[in-house]
Motif scaffolding. Structure first.
Motif, PDB file in Angstrom:
ATOM      1  N   ALA A  45       5.196  20.279  -0.630  1.00 40.11           N
ATOM      2  CA  ALA A  45       6.623  20.717  -0.262  1.00 40.11           C
ATOM      3  C   ALA A  45       7.663  20.063  -1.022  1.00 40.11           C
ATOM      4  N   ASP A  46       7.410  19.333  -2.157  1.00 42.61           N
ATOM      5  CA  ASP A  46       8.385  18.839  -2.824  1.00 42.61           C
ATOM      6  C   ASP A  46       9.099  17.644  -2.378  1.00 42.61           C
ATOM      7  N   LYS A  47       8.262  16.947  -1.338  1.00 40.64           N
ATOM      8  CA  LYS A  47       9.041  16.044  -0.425  1.00 40.64           C
ATOM      9  C   LYS A  47       8.572  14.404  -0.749  1.00 40.64           C
ATOM     10  N   ASP A  48       7.079  14.377  -0.776  1.00 38.99           N
ATOM     11  CA  ASP A  48       6.689  13.028  -1.125  1.00 38.99           C
ATOM     12  C   ASP A  48       5.799  13.102  -2.488  1.00 38.99           C
ATOM     13  N   TRP A  49       6.133  12.274  -3.121  1.00 42.93           N
ATOM     14  CA  TRP A  49       5.458  12.127  -4.516  1.00 42.93           C
ATOM     15  C   TRP A  49       5.066  10.710  -4.670  1.00 42.93           C
ATOM     16  N   VAL A  50       3.580  10.684  -4.793  1.00 41.81           N
ATOM     17  CA  VAL A  50       2.944   9.207  -5.044  1.00 41.81           C
ATOM     18  C   VAL A  50       2.317   9.324  -6.330  1.00 41.81           C
ATOM     19  N   GLU A  51       1.697   8.116  -6.658  1.00 40.54           N
ATOM     20  CA  GLU A  51       1.124   7.881  -7.987  1.00 40.54           C
ATOM     21  C   GLU A  51      -0.374   7.185  -7.842  1.00 40.54           C
ATOM     22  N   PRO A  52      -1.177   7.857  -7.024  1.00 43.16           N
ATOM     23  CA  PRO A  52      -2.516   7.171  -6.753  1.00 43.16           C
ATOM     24  C   PRO A  52      -3.008   6.471  -8.017  1.00 43.16           C
ATOM     25  N   ASP A  53      -3.735   5.269  -7.792  1.00 43.66           N
ATOM     26  CA  ASP A  53      -4.523   4.777  -8.864  1.00 43.66           C
ATOM     27  C   ASP A  53      -5.421   5.720  -9.650  1.00 43.66           C
ATOM     28  N   ILE A  54      -5.914   6.378  -8.814  1.00 48.14           N
ATOM     29  CA  ILE A  54      -7.174   7.399  -9.297  1.00 48.14           C
ATOM     30  C   ILE A  54      -6.977   8.764  -8.293  1.00 48.14           C
ATOM     31  N   SER A  55      -6.743   9.974  -8.629  1.00 48.65           N
ATOM     32  CA  SER A  55      -6.784  11.013  -8.038  1.00 48.65           C
ATOM     33  C   SER A  55      -8.118  12.056  -8.670  1.00 48.65           C
ATOM     34  N   GLU A  83      -6.763   3.731  -4.265  1.00 45.70           N
ATOM     35  CA  GLU A  83      -6.007   2.808  -4.442  1.00 45.70           C
ATOM     36  C   GLU A  83      -6.533   1.405  -4.818  1.00 45.70           C
ATOM     37  N   VAL A  84      -6.064   0.771  -5.869  1.00 47.21           N
ATOM     38  CA  VAL A  84      -6.668  -0.961  -6.032  1.00 47.21           C
ATOM     39  C   VAL A  84      -5.442  -1.545  -5.594  1.00 47.21           C
ATOM     40  N   VAL A  85      -5.582  -2.356  -4.676  1.00 50.55           N
ATOM     41  CA  VAL A  85      -4.585  -3.315  -4.043  1.00 50.55           C
ATOM     42  C   VAL A  85      -4.235  -4.427  -4.910  1.00 50.55           C
ATOM     43  N   SER A  86      -2.879  -4.366  -5.003  1.00 56.96           N
ATOM     44  CA  SER A  86      -1.967  -5.446  -5.744  1.00 56.96           C
ATOM     45  C   SER A  86      -1.544  -6.272  -4.654  1.00 56.96           C
ATOM     46  N   PRO A  87      -1.038  -7.784  -4.851  1.00 60.44           N
ATOM     47  CA  PRO A  87      -0.451  -8.245  -4.087  1.00 60.44           C
ATOM     48  C   PRO A  87       0.953  -7.364  -3.399  1.00 60.44           C
ATOM     49  N   SER A  88       1.597  -6.714  -4.282  1.00 56.03           N
ATOM     50  CA  SER A  88       2.863  -6.326  -3.965  1.00 56.03           C
ATOM     51  C   SER A  88       2.571  -4.763  -3.089  1.00 56.03           C
ATOM     52  N   SER A  89       1.272  -4.499  -3.183  1.00 58.23           N
ATOM     53  CA  SER A  89       1.000  -2.963  -2.595  1.00 58.23           C
ATOM     54  C   SER A  89       0.162  -3.261  -1.237  1.00 58.23           C
ATOM     55  N   ARG A  90      -0.163  -4.270  -0.959  1.00 63.36           N
ATOM     56  CA  ARG A  90      -1.076  -4.528   0.233  1.00 63.36           C
ATOM     57  C   ARG A  90      -0.682  -3.762   1.380  1.00 63.36           C
ATOM     58  N   ARG A  91       0.499  -3.791   1.958  1.00 68.63           N
ATOM     59  CA  ARG A  91       0.927  -3.212   3.127  1.00 68.63           C
ATOM     60  C   ARG A  91       0.781  -1.800   2.952  1.00 68.63           C
ATOM     61  N   MET A  92       1.570  -1.221   1.902  1.00 72.27           N
ATOM     62  CA  MET A  92       1.635   0.347   1.355  1.00 72.27           C
ATOM     63  C   MET A  92       0.123   0.914   1.271  1.00 72.27           C
ATOM     64  N   ASP A  93      -0.744   0.372   0.592  1.00 73.95           N
ATOM     65  CA  ASP A  93      -1.959   0.907   0.785  1.00 73.95           C
ATOM     66  C   ASP A  93      -2.825   0.865   1.860  1.00 73.95           C
TER      67      ASP A  93
END
Length: 181
Positions: A76-86, A108-118
């Protein structure tokens, strides 16, 4: 963390970001993406290779895309993500911009900055969008958390030394520890 709280962004803002800036658009907020570590990239590269080789050996039609690769989850052209692997098995979802609709498998491979998001934000987003399978590979905790949204909302947790079955492909499993040797 969002770039600017209170401001709402659109897909036009996302697509007009400078070429050298990576971000994701979730719920009207732009989230900057930190550069990945070498280990992060090694895991992505190895998992992508294994899955791609499996698809090829089975004459499958699915395609594997490591980041950066734009995914418009709800088309719907609303949310755009860039998963580590799709991994996308319906080629009708593939466009010049990336994937329009939910991939079959996201890693998704967790990075310190992405923990909560992932673990939280993306988990809910992927579940609601219709992703079939979601892996969270966590190098710090040496575990992989797998969600099979079509079957059960409860995750299965594997240590890096355990074989993790790839649910969307019969007969394929990956041992993360072997990828790090």
């Amino acid at each position: 963390m969002p770039l600017s709280k209170g401001q709402t962004y659109t897909s036009a803002d996302y697509w007009n970001l400078p070429e050298d800036r990576r971000a994701e658009l979730i719920g009207g907020q732009l989230y900057d993406m930190a550069p990945p570590s070498r280990m992060h990239q090694r895991i992505i590269s190895q998992i992508s290779r294994i899955i791609g080789n499996h698809i090829e050996s089975q004459n499958g039609s699915c395609e594997v895309y490591p980041s950066p690769f734009a995914v418009n989850l709800e088309a719907a052209d609303k949310d755009w993500v860039e998963p580590d692997i799709s991994v996308i098995c319906d080629k009708n979802k593939l466009t010049d911009r990336g994937c329009s609709g939910a991939p079959d498998l996201i890693v998704e491979v967790v990075s310190p900055s992405s923990r909560r998001m992932d673990y939280s934000t993306k988990n809910a987003l992927y579940s609601e969008a219709g992703v079939r399978e979601y892996w969270i590979v966590d190098p710090e905790k040496e575990r992989t958390t797998v969600y099979h949204y079509e079957e059960d909302a409860a995750p299965t947790i594997y240590t890096f030394s355990q074989a993790v079955p790839v649910g969307i492909f019969e007969g394929l499993s990956i041992i993360i520890a072997e990828l790090l040797k």
